[in-house]
Design an enzyme around this catalytic site. Structure first.
Site, short mmCIF file in Angstrom:
data_model
loop_
_atom_site.label_atom_id
_atom_site.label_comp_id
_atom_site.label_asym_id
_atom_site.label_seq_id
_atom_site.Cartn_x
_atom_site.Cartn_y
_atom_site.Cartn_z
N ASN A 1 0.93 -1.33 -0.08
CA ASN A 1 -0.08 -0.01 0.36
C ASN A 1 0.98 1.12 0.06
O ASN A 1 2.08 1.30 -0.10
CB ASN A 1 -0.79 0.02 1.17
CG ASN A 1 -0.12 0.45 2.00
OD1 ASN A 1 0.29 0.68 3.20
ND2 ASN A 1 0.08 -1.07 3.09
N ASP B 1 -4.85 -6.24 5.30
CA ASP B 1 -6.12 -6.52 5.69
C ASP B 1 -6.25 -8.50 4.89
O ASP B 1 -6.53 -9.40 5.62
CB ASP B 1 -7.57 -5.98 5.30
CG ASP B 1 -7.18 -4.84 6.79
OD1 ASP B 1 -6.76 -4.47 7.17
OD2 ASP B 1 -8.36 -4.42 5.71
N PHE C 1 -5.21 3.65 14.62
CA PHE C 1 -5.31 5.07 13.88
C PHE C 1 -6.25 4.46 12.73
O PHE C 1 -7.00 3.05 12.83
CB PHE C 1 -4.55 5.28 12.72
CG PHE C 1 -3.46 6.03 13.13
CD1 PHE C 1 -2.63 6.30 14.18
CD2 PHE C 1 -2.91 7.24 12.04
CE1 PHE C 1 -1.28 6.80 14.92
CE2 PHE C 1 -2.53 7.93 12.77
CZ PHE C 1 -1.28 8.30 14.50
N1 CTP Z 1 -4.49 -1.94 11.60
C1 CTP Z 1 -3.77 -3.80 12.37
N2 CTP Z 1 -3.75 -5.86 12.01
C2 CTP Z 1 -4.21 -5.14 11.27
C3 CTP Z 1 -5.41 -3.64 10.06
C4 CTP Z 1 -5.34 -3.19 10.71
O1 CTP Z 1 -3.56 -3.55 13.36
N3 CTP Z 1 -4.54 -6.63 9.94
C5 CTP Z 1 -4.71 -1.87 12.65
C6 CTP Z 1 -4.05 -0.50 12.23
O2 CTP Z 1 -2.84 -0.36 12.55
C7 CTP Z 1 -5.16 0.94 12.76
C8 CTP Z 1 -5.88 0.55 12.99
O3 CTP Z 1 -5.94 -0.94 13.14
O4 CTP Z 1 -4.20 1.06 14.19
C9 CTP Z 1 -7.35 0.79 12.06
O5 CTP Z 1 -6.75 -0.12 10.62
P1 CTP Z 1 -7.56 0.74 9.54
O6 CTP Z 1 -7.20 0.09 8.29
O7 CTP Z 1 -8.14 1.73 9.43
O8 CTP Z 1 -9.08 -0.21 9.35
P2 CTP Z 1 -9.16 -1.87 9.88
O9 CTP Z 1 -9.66 -2.26 11.36
O10 CTP Z 1 -8.13 -2.42 9.44
O11 CTP Z 1 -11.12 -1.72 8.92
P3 CTP Z 1 -11.35 -1.34 7.59
O12 CTP Z 1 -10.28 -1.55 5.99
O13 CTP Z 1 -12.35 -2.41 7.60
O14 CTP Z 1 -11.41 -0.20 7.05
#
Ligand code: CTP
Length: 403
Positions: A211, A281, A326
């Site tokens: 990303n 993700d 975040f």
């Molecule tokens: N995060 C994490 N582990 C993952 C994905 C995200 O620890 N596998 C953490 C990120 O570091 C951030 C937070 O979760 O602090 C939110 O990440 P974000 O991408 O905004 O949200 P997601 O929980 O991944 O949900 P979505 O992508 O569906 O919005």
């Protein structure tokens, strides 16, 4: 690194073979984000050159009391006022004697008398000289006046004998001085974990899913936490960025799985965690051993969900640990962020809007809203990521009543 917190260190070098180690000492302070100015005696310059000192310290050397420093006539007073800490390393028996008796007959001894803040001396001399009653009496007087003695170590001395008199190693001297300077900072004694950057999920030996995260926000947080006195573990995904502060221990990872392992490993030791990394993700279910050749007109990849690291941390965190994450949102921003805060059992969430021009990935600026689990909120304006990091940390310091 924020300039306002940059520490000013004066290093005094006297004549002794250990003077060569002072060059490493200059480097260590610069590496720790300090500004360094050096004063040396004439004898010290028999062992190290002005060119080495000035190149490493990035400042003019002060060694002649009759020559103005930086075009200032009473430069020794200006330098003394400028410094937060002064360390004389190596400190000769002669300089110990002069300091004890208030003798100011050269640049360094004059500067020492004009200076009235934290002073460290790291003696280096032959063991018999160090044990001489005159030197020991002088040291006692200096310690009583508040001078901090960094005792010499025992070992092999340059004169060929064994004994107490070898200057302490530059790493130990720098650590002692920095620890003292940091003692009054709000986060001194605290351990902080920060994750930063993207993760790369391999498809085959030459391709990956990644990303646009640059890591700037996480690195800015790590630097600012260290500036506030914390010991920082920075777990970083692939990024071109370098960390600067010596209180940052950096662990590089590539994939979401590696970030999970390293984060879980570090988490039990830390007081505060901020997950700023953009963790993938989804990751390919199978990684091909060889480069995938283009054959068919369509190609699909099977992906499976990665572990949500932040959620895992929320499940195991103790009462005393502070956990922040975040949220990167493009719609229903606040509702989604609050949902994430609750679902992942966080103390605080930093909402990053992708809609604001100049905020988010790849930019050097950001605009965030900070939301706590108790409903406190701070809406920031568009600022440099350093400043945003500083706002987040000041907010956490307030939340934890550490100011
Ligand atoms: N995060 C994490 N582990 C993952 C994905 C995200 O620890 N596998 C953490 C990120 O570091 C951030 C937070 O979760 O602090 C939110 O990440 P974000 O991408 O905004 O949200 P997601 O929980 O991944 O949900 P979505 O992508 O569906 O919005």
């Amino acid at each position: 690194m924020s300039i306002k917190n940059k520490k000013h260190i004066l290093i005094g070098i006297t004549g002794g073979i250990a003077a060569y180690k002072s060059l490493s000492l200059i480097r260590l302070f610069i590496k720790a984000g300090c500004e360094v100015k050096v004063a040396a005696t004439r004898n010290a310059l028999q062992f190290v050159t002005p060119l080495s000192i000035e190149t490493l310290s990035q400042n003019k050397l002060y060694h002649d009391s009759f020559a103005p420093i930086e075009n200032i006539e009473v430069g020794h007073v200006t330098w003394a006022d400028w410094a937060d800490a002064f360390v004389v390393a190596p400190c000769s028996a002669n300089m110990i004697g002069k300091l004890t008796h208030g003798i100011a007959d050269d640049a360094l001894s004059t500067l020492l008398l004009a200076y009235n803040k934290i002073l460290f001396i790291a003696p280096a001399m032959n063991d018999k000289m160090y044990c001489h009653p005159a030197v020991q009496e002088n040291l006692k007087t200096l310690i009583n006046r508040g001078v901090r003695l960094i005792e010499p170590a025992s070992g092999f001395l340059a004169c060929g004998t064994e004994g107490k008199g070898r200057m302490e190693e530059p790493e130990t001297i720098a650590e002692t001085v920095l620890r003292q300077l940091n003692a009054n900072l709000p986060l001194s004694g605290k351990k902080v974990l920060v994750t930063a950057g993207p993760t790369y999920e391999p498809i085959d030996p030459v391709r990956f899913i990644g990303n646009h995260s640059s890591g700037l926000m996480g690195f800015a947080l790590a630097e600012q936490f260290a500036e506030q006195g914390a010991e920082v573990i920075l777990i970083a995904g692939p990024t071109y960025l370098n960390h600067k502060h010596s209180s940052i221990q950096r662990i590089n990872i590539m994939t979401a799985q590696e970030m999970l392992v390293e984060t879980m490993n570090a988490f039990p030791q830390v007081d505060i965690t901020v997950m700023a990394a953009a963790v993938a993700d989804y990751t390919p279910s199978v990684v091909a051993d060889e480069k995938i050749k283009k054959k068919e007109s369509h190609f699909s990849l099977d992906l499976h969900k990665t572990t949500d690291i932040l959620s895992e941390l929320g499940k195991i965190k103790s009462e005393k640990q502070y956990l922040a994450g975040f949220a990167l949102e493009t719609e229903n921003e606040k509702e989604n962020a609050i949902q994430k805060l609750q679902n992942k059992k966080l103390d605080l969430i930093v909402l990053n809007s992708m809609k604001t021009p100049g905020a988010g990935f790849k930019t050097t600026t950001n605009q965030v809203i900070i939301i706590t689990k108790d409903g406190r909120e701070m809406v920031g304006c568009l600022k440099g990521k350093d400043e945003v990091a500083s706002d987040i940390i000041q907010f956490i310091i307030q939340e934890l009543h550490l100011n």
